[in-house]
Design a protein around this motif. Structure first.
Motif, mmCIF file in Angstrom:
data_model
loop_
_atom_site.group_PDB
_atom_site.id
_atom_site.type_symbol
_atom_site.label_atom_id
_atom_site.label_comp_id
_atom_site.label_asym_id
_atom_site.label_seq_id
_atom_site.Cartn_x
_atom_site.Cartn_y
_atom_site.Cartn_z
ATOM 1 N N THR A 57 6.303 -3.310 18.022
ATOM 2 C CA THR A 57 5.299 -3.268 19.079
ATOM 3 C C THR A 57 5.732 -2.355 20.225
ATOM 4 O O THR A 57 4.963 -1.492 20.667
ATOM 5 C CB THR A 57 5.064 -4.678 19.641
ATOM 6 N N ALA A 58 6.945 -2.544 20.678
ATOM 7 C CA ALA A 58 7.446 -1.722 21.781
ATOM 8 C C ALA A 58 7.471 -0.255 21.385
ATOM 9 O O ALA A 58 7.063 0.631 22.142
ATOM 10 C CB ALA A 58 8.838 -2.181 22.179
ATOM 11 N N SER A 60 5.645 1.190 19.186
ATOM 12 C CA SER A 60 4.276 1.685 19.106
ATOM 13 C C SER A 60 3.741 2.046 20.488
ATOM 14 O O SER A 60 3.129 3.092 20.678
ATOM 15 C CB SER A 60 3.368 0.629 18.476
ATOM 16 N N LEU A 61 3.985 1.174 21.423
ATOM 17 C CA LEU A 61 3.492 1.431 22.776
ATOM 18 C C LEU A 61 4.080 2.730 23.305
ATOM 19 O O LEU A 61 3.400 3.541 23.922
ATOM 20 C CB LEU A 61 3.882 0.282 23.701
ATOM 21 N N VAL A 100 -3.995 -2.460 6.910
ATOM 22 C CA VAL A 100 -4.731 -3.547 7.543
ATOM 23 C C VAL A 100 -6.086 -3.622 6.864
ATOM 24 O O VAL A 100 -6.818 -2.639 6.821
ATOM 25 C CB VAL A 100 -4.921 -3.306 9.051
ATOM 26 N N ASP A 119 -10.964 1.027 18.631
ATOM 27 C CA ASP A 119 -10.453 1.734 19.799
ATOM 28 C C ASP A 119 -9.362 0.968 20.545
ATOM 29 O O ASP A 119 -8.760 1.498 21.473
ATOM 30 C CB ASP A 119 -11.608 2.063 20.753
ATOM 31 N N ARG A 120 -9.134 -0.232 20.137
ATOM 32 C CA ARG A 120 -8.020 -0.961 20.740
ATOM 33 C C ARG A 120 -6.697 -0.375 20.282
ATOM 34 O O ARG A 120 -5.644 -0.731 20.785
ATOM 35 C CB ARG A 120 -8.066 -2.432 20.336
ATOM 36 N N GLY A 121 -6.779 0.448 19.300
ATOM 37 C CA GLY A 121 -5.584 1.166 18.883
ATOM 38 C C GLY A 121 -4.571 0.348 18.117
ATOM 39 O O GLY A 121 -3.380 0.577 18.219
ATOM 40 N N PHE A 122 -5.033 -0.605 17.330
ATOM 41 C CA PHE A 122 -4.067 -1.364 16.531
ATOM 42 C C PHE A 122 -3.781 -0.680 15.206
ATOM 43 O O PHE A 122 -2.921 -1.114 14.444
ATOM 44 C CB PHE A 122 -4.527 -2.802 16.300
ATOM 45 N N ARG A 145 -12.035 7.375 18.926
ATOM 46 C CA ARG A 145 -10.980 8.332 19.175
ATOM 47 C C ARG A 145 -10.060 8.468 17.966
ATOM 48 O O ARG A 145 -9.178 9.321 17.950
ATOM 49 C CB ARG A 145 -10.110 7.885 20.361
ATOM 50 N N ARG B 9 -7.958 8.750 27.235
ATOM 51 C CA ARG B 9 -8.138 7.324 27.053
ATOM 52 C C ARG B 9 -8.077 6.652 28.422
ATOM 53 O O ARG B 9 -7.229 6.968 29.247
ATOM 54 C CB ARG B 9 -6.965 6.855 26.212
ATOM 55 N N VAL B 53 -11.425 0.296 26.852
ATOM 56 C CA VAL B 53 -11.125 -0.664 25.795
ATOM 57 C C VAL B 53 -9.651 -1.025 25.922
ATOM 58 O O VAL B 53 -8.793 -0.143 25.936
ATOM 59 C CB VAL B 53 -11.373 -0.079 24.401
ATOM 60 N N PRO B 54 -9.347 -2.301 26.035
ATOM 61 C CA PRO B 54 -7.954 -2.727 26.217
ATOM 62 C C PRO B 54 -7.074 -2.271 25.047
ATOM 63 O O PRO B 54 -7.535 -2.220 23.913
ATOM 64 C CB PRO B 54 -8.028 -4.252 26.246
ATOM 65 N N ASP B 55 -5.857 -1.972 25.350
ATOM 66 C CA ASP B 55 -4.945 -1.493 24.324
ATOM 67 C C ASP B 55 -4.185 -2.633 23.665
ATOM 68 O O ASP B 55 -3.458 -3.390 24.328
ATOM 69 C CB ASP B 55 -3.956 -0.504 24.946
ATOM 70 N N ALA B 56 -4.366 -2.729 22.365
ATOM 71 C CA ALA B 56 -3.773 -3.840 21.623
ATOM 72 C C ALA B 56 -2.249 -3.791 21.639
ATOM 73 O O ALA B 56 -1.585 -4.822 21.765
ATOM 74 C CB ALA B 56 -4.275 -3.833 20.187
ATOM 75 N N THR B 57 -1.714 -2.608 21.533
ATOM 76 C CA THR B 57 -0.258 -2.474 21.468
ATOM 77 C C THR B 57 0.410 -2.954 22.755
ATOM 78 O O THR B 57 1.355 -3.740 22.719
ATOM 79 C CB THR B 57 0.119 -1.003 21.223
ATOM 80 N N ALA B 58 -0.102 -2.486 23.860
ATOM 81 C CA ALA B 58 0.478 -2.881 25.144
ATOM 82 C C ALA B 58 0.364 -4.387 25.347
ATOM 83 O O ALA B 58 1.300 -5.056 25.785
ATOM 84 C CB ALA B 58 -0.227 -2.149 26.277
ATOM 85 N N SER B 60 0.164 -6.622 23.078
ATOM 86 C CA SER B 60 1.090 -7.303 22.178
ATOM 87 C C SER B 60 2.505 -7.303 22.742
ATOM 88 O O SER B 60 3.201 -8.322 22.707
ATOM 89 C CB SER B 60 1.102 -6.612 20.812
ATOM 90 N N LEU B 61 2.908 -6.173 23.240
ATOM 91 C CA LEU B 61 4.266 -6.090 23.782
ATOM 92 C C LEU B 61 4.438 -7.099 24.910
ATOM 93 O O LEU B 61 5.454 -7.777 25.021
ATOM 94 C CB LEU B 61 4.530 -4.681 24.314
ATOM 95 N N ARG B 98 -5.929 -10.488 12.382
ATOM 96 C CA ARG B 98 -6.210 -9.465 11.386
ATOM 97 C C ARG B 98 -5.269 -9.660 10.200
ATOM 98 O O ARG B 98 -4.198 -10.237 10.333
ATOM 99 C CB ARG B 98 -5.981 -8.064 11.965
#
Lengths: 376, 376
Positions: A57-58, A60-61, A100, A119-122, A145, B9, B53-58, B60-61, B98
């Motif tokens: 996760t980190a 990825s961010l 996924v 777009d949440r970017g998962f 995007r 973004r 749109v909120p970022d899933a990665t951030a 999650s971290l 997911r």
DNA sequence: CTGTTAGCGCATTCAA
DNA sequence: TTGAATGCGCTAACAG
């Protein structure tokens, strides 16, 4: 043994501390960047002792990538989609991505929901195989995007990577094959016509019949309520009430197996009374007795091409959009080739001791199974 | 229209700026936490205008959760696993998770690799249905920081949630049913014996035969090289060379359909000459003609129970590990019930005009299809 | 009710 | 080559 003190999760900071180096150095060693042998050893030892595992996760961010790819298909109950999923997974796994899965069911809304989530970017990208390509879906696809590859047909003006089957050509293979076998009253057992595949099947059938000089009687066309075995049973029953085909082209293997059941229940034989051709050439095609002749629409090839297309775009966001078309093939099995001489219908010419054994109309078809489909 | 300036973004900071509020307030509104109506409106407007749109990665971290659950199954080619996957996906999606799929193939190593990856924390938990439960796998399972639920049998001393089928009982249902039909020479068409299901099938068969007072002749047992249709064909051929069963219990539906093909090719009829019972009661069981009587091992129920078990543990990491057992059921179709009077073998008593129509041995079985399986 | 601030764990720029 | 410092985007204390 090497699991280390299970207390809390160990991070790069702790590894750095434990090794007596800076956090940056620790990061470098872990990522295989240049470092002195001595330092590298120290870090590696520390990491080992602490049972360190980098946090996805980190990472990825930080780097802006998740190493995940989403696959959204309509119906995981259909063997074709399973095969596609399998292939996509194979290709992307090799490239370091995880899969996924979004089984959106037949529900149009959940399909849209998922596209919204995108777009949440998962995930880094999406492979989409929609049953219905609505305007809303197209709109969402343009807005995203993230890279998307569509398996199926897209409006002309949409600049998105896609790969589709030439299903009209596939139907033509089936119709021609049946005609060669002496069949003249060739019916169509379709799925819902308002779906992407359903529409393509119908158009292909009409054109192929025309090409052969046959009349496409409306009574000889029926649309099952979905692409399932059960729907095939009931639709075929209706079909047989209002027409007497000597062959049925089915929009999918499940429908064909349903047809087989109904035909038998009506006291007729396959292929002697009615020849049957399925479509997709999925795993289940060889299960029934007689085994099912089926049009291979290259589902695995499409999946593979789609995956590679997405990987390519992930590497180069600005590449020009490609539209790939996979050529169909006919796998002839038992359900379409009568062993007895045709009694009804004419064609004076004998057609050889028995039609060609296996595949019929394959084109240049990725011989090694590994060729770069995207370069065609 | 509402897509906003597509430039870069948009993040929470920008939304906050645009709305003229603090970043924390923006976050609160987005997450539905208490805020004054006026402020909320301003934020929502800004978010909308920027297409935020909120970022899933951030996220999650920050919160330490990914909202992803992994499912690792051996063979996605098998309809049972597809059904399980479907069900798991259904349940966890409803709970906001997911599905990350790992189709580890039959490859033991990639299974281990995946378990290793687990600690990277890209998912919150794992549902694992391994074909072979090796010591290494068990070791990895204990070592992981993440919740795991196993579908299958686990060593007694491992405190991990699991759910398994009572497959000995399932075999017994099959054997008893066949005995009732007057069958006496009941063979076993198994898969590899060194797999979890293979071992269970064999043990169940031996015990059920014993129970019925039949001798389990070694010639009447055969292990196909895997759980596929093709393996079923060849194994059955070998079986028929060395014994003359009047019934075959198959370890799986695919094997059973393979057996059907071979039996026919040998000039015998199902069920008249040889009765057939499959296992798993998967979608394909109703496809063949005759349709396949099959032991329902509750694959969907197991999948559902596993998913719920995992969700429960995700909510409470310290709950005591549970071991659930799902009761099997027999779905009687055509392949095991001869319409003609049995000629061979004795049982003087008539057994009714035709055996009970459908399910045979169902226990208290989650009637609404929605009961809390975990509370049993 | 709202704003300020401090990290989550990591990769990376910039100095040394 | 190595270390110090910054920030990815967000949530959750803590103050006000």
């Amino acid at each position: 043994m090497s699991a280390g003190t299970a207390g809390r999760r160990s991070t790069l900071v702790r590894v750095a501390e434990h090794a007596g180096v800076s956090i940056a150095s620790a990061s470098r060693v872990v990522n295989g960047l240049p470092a002195s042998a001595e330092l590298a050893a120290r870090v590696r030892k520390a990491a080992d002792e602490l049972g360190y595992v980098p946090d996805a996760t980190a990472r990825s961010l930080k780097v802006g990538r998740t190493n995940q790819i989403a696959l959204a298909v309509a119906d995981v109950g259909n063997p074709v989609y399973v095969a596609m999923m399998h292939e996509v997974n194979r290709v992307i796994t090799k490239a370091g991505y995880r899969l996924v899965l979004s089984s959106t069911g037949n529900d149009a809304q959940s399909q849209l929901d998922f596209l919204g989530e995108l777009d949440r970017g998962f995930v880094d990208g999406l492979i989409l195989s929609p049953l219905r390509m609505t305007a809303e879906v197209v709109e969402r696809l343009r807005a995203t995007r993230h890279p998307v590859v569509v398996i199926g047909t897209l409006p002309e003006d949409v600049a998105i990577d896609s790969v589709r089957a030439d299903s009209p050509r596939g139907i033509a293979l089936a119709v021609d094959h049946l005609a060669t076998q002496g069949r003249r009253r060739i019916a169509l057992l379709n799925g819902p016509v308002d779906t992407v595949p359903g529409a393509a099947r119908l158009a292909g059938y009409l054109s192929a019949m025309d090409q052969q000089g046959f009349v496409a009687n409306a009574d000889a066309q029926i649309a099952a309520k979905d692409f399932t075995y059960r729907a095939g049973i009931t639709a075929t029953a209706r079909l047989l009430e209002r027409s007497s085909p000597d062959a049925i082209v089915c929009a999918n293997d499940l429908l064909a197996i349903g047809a087989l059941k109904t035909i038998r229940a009506a006291g007729m034989r396959v292929p002697d009374d009615i020849a049957l051709v399925g479509m997709d050439d999925s795993d289940i095609a060889e299960l029934p007795d007689p085994s099912l002749t089926s049009v291979n629409l290259g589902s695995v090839k499409r999946a593979k091409a789609a995956a590679k297309l997405l990987l390519r775009r992930l590497a180069d966001h600005d590449a020009a959009a490609k539209r790939l078309v996979i050529e169909p093939t006919l796998t002839v099995r038992e359900s379409s080739v009568s062993t007895r001489r045709r009694t009804a219908a004419s064609n004076a010419e004998e057609m050889g001791p028995a039609a060609a054994p296996t595949t019929g109309g394959q084109q240049a078809a990725d011989p090694a199974g590994d060729g770069e489909a995207t370069t065609r």
